[in-house]
Design an enzyme around this catalytic site. Structure first.
Site, PDB file in Angstrom:
ATOM      1  N   TYR A  73      -4.672  32.944  -2.244  1.00 30.26           N
ATOM      2  CA  TYR A  73      -3.375  32.289  -2.462  1.00 30.26           C
ATOM      3  C   TYR A  73      -3.353  31.626  -3.837  1.00 30.26           C
ATOM      4  O   TYR A  73      -2.412  31.801  -4.615  1.00 30.26           O
ATOM      5  CB  TYR A  73      -3.119  31.254  -1.365  1.00 30.26           C
ATOM      6  CG  TYR A  73      -1.941  30.354  -1.652  1.00 30.26           C
ATOM      7  CD1 TYR A  73      -0.642  30.858  -1.634  1.00 30.26           C
ATOM      8  CD2 TYR A  73      -2.119  29.003  -1.959  1.00 30.26           C
ATOM      9  CE1 TYR A  73       0.446  30.033  -1.913  1.00 30.26           C
ATOM     10  CE2 TYR A  73      -1.049  28.178  -2.235  1.00 30.26           C
ATOM     11  CZ  TYR A  73       0.232  28.696  -2.205  1.00 30.26           C
ATOM     12  OH  TYR A  73       1.305  27.890  -2.487  1.00 30.26           O
ATOM     13  N   SER A 109       1.247  25.976  -7.584  1.00 29.35           N
ATOM     14  CA  SER A 109       0.610  25.176  -6.541  1.00 29.35           C
ATOM     15  C   SER A 109      -0.565  24.394  -7.095  1.00 29.35           C
ATOM     16  O   SER A 109      -1.238  24.844  -8.040  1.00 29.35           O
ATOM     17  CB  SER A 109       0.120  26.099  -5.416  1.00 29.35           C
ATOM     18  OG  SER A 109      -0.721  25.409  -4.516  1.00 29.35           O
TER      19      SER A 109
END
Length: 341
Positions: free
Chosen positions: A152, A127
């Site tokens: 995350y 990501s």
């Protein structure tokens, strides 16, 4: 090729599976269909591809190692594309443990299964969130990613480190793809563009964080799929120029690569809202708020590495992509309303 796609009912997983099936690949898709967002949307995606004779779907969680091991023993996969993960920056603040279960435990289960079955290519989702506190733009794969600002992001950085160790120890070709703000038809309801569209159509206020001083490298889903497919067709190889005295984080002496997949063109959030209003033919009620915890002000992908190696070239601008998303949104939810009447 026979390809495993984890997270096949997810946004990227669905579009990737659809593309692979169209070109003649055999795809086994797995997804646990969790309720992080509307399960009916995930089922709706699956309905678009379940009739294909080359597609097999299994409801399964990647954090269950026995089920994953059984799946790998049943099939001889040529490639594994691991997209299943607990997504969302803000939700990782509310429910951190689920990120460890899905993103860390789930990933080690996939790595172990790849090791035991001698898989020839593992492509996995990272990501743009890994760039964290970096403020040098555009974000390059050669930068340090040692300062994540959400759990995350930390799990995604961990995935990259775990993948390198398996590439080094067992020679598994591993390619990590850092996705930048993906949008388009069948998108995720927790993403800003989806939320804005829903609220503008309802006549409800939209929440604009950091008083609108935000920029994102919005990337249309077909451009994302292009980069994933290029990684599927070209397993990572050792970089013969890699030097331990000046280590490049994007490559390695092991068969390991990390690539940005973005549009290489950050867009101001307020400009995105303007384009969305134009596509919807309706003005938004704007509610400006401070920056949220775990968020970053700007993302911008340096995609030269992927361009130089594979010729990757995103082609869909916000001006083209947003109307396509709005058209899908109106059609999908209009059909859903009619079917419920």
């Amino acid at each position: 090729m026979k390809i495993l796609v984890t997270g096949a009912a997810g946004f990227i997983g669905f579009h990737l599976t659809k593309f692979l099936l169209a070109r003649g690949d055999e795809v086994v898709g797995i997804d646990n269909l969790n309720d992080y967002y509307d399960v009916s949307l995930k089922l709706g995606r699956l309905q678009q591809i379940e009739g294909n004779k080359n597609f097999t779907f299994e409801k399964m969680s990647v954090d269950k190692d026995s089920a994953i091991n059984t799946l790998f023993k049943m099939h001889q996969f040529d490639v594994v594309v691991h997209l299943a993960a607990q997504a969302g920056v803000r939700y990782s603040i509310e429910n951190p443990k689920v990120y460890i279960e899905s993103n860390i435990v789930g990933f080690i289960n996939i790595l172990e299964a790849c090791r035991m079955q001698d898989i020839g290519n593992l492509v996995y989702a990272s990501s743009s969130s890994v760039y964290g506190a970096n403020t040098q733009y555009p974000f390059s794969e050669s930068m340090s990613i040692d300062h994540p600002v959400s759990l995350y992001a930390a799990t995604k950085k961990s995935n990259e480190l775990m993948a390198h160790s398996y590439a080094h120890l067992y020679g598994i070709p591993c390619t990590g793809l850092r996705f930048f703000t993906v949008y388009g038809p069948w998108g995720r309801p927790d993403m800003a563009l989806f939320k804005f569209t829903k609220k503008i159509m309802e006549g409800s206020p939209i929440e604009i964080y950091n008083n609108g001083e935000m920029e994102r490298d919005f990337t249309y889903i077909s451009d994302i799929v292009q980069g994933v497919v290029q990684s599927i067709d070209n397993p990572a190889k050792p970089d013969m120029a890699w030097e331990g005295t000046d280590p490049n984080p994007a490559t390695s002496y092991a068969p390991y690569r990390v690539y940005n997949i973005g549009n290489n063109a950050p867009v101001k959030l307020l400009d995105v809202i303007d384009s969305l209003e134009k596509a919807l033919g309706k003005q938004a009620i704007r509610n400006y708020l401070p920056m949220q915890a775990g968020d970053v002000q700007k993302t911008w992908a340096d995609t030269r590495l992927l361009q130089n190696i594979f010729g990757y070239q995103p082609v869909t601008t916000i001006e083209k992509g947003i109307p396509k998303f709005v058209e899908w949104y109106k059609n999908y939810y209009h059909s859903a309303v009619l079917s419920s009447e």
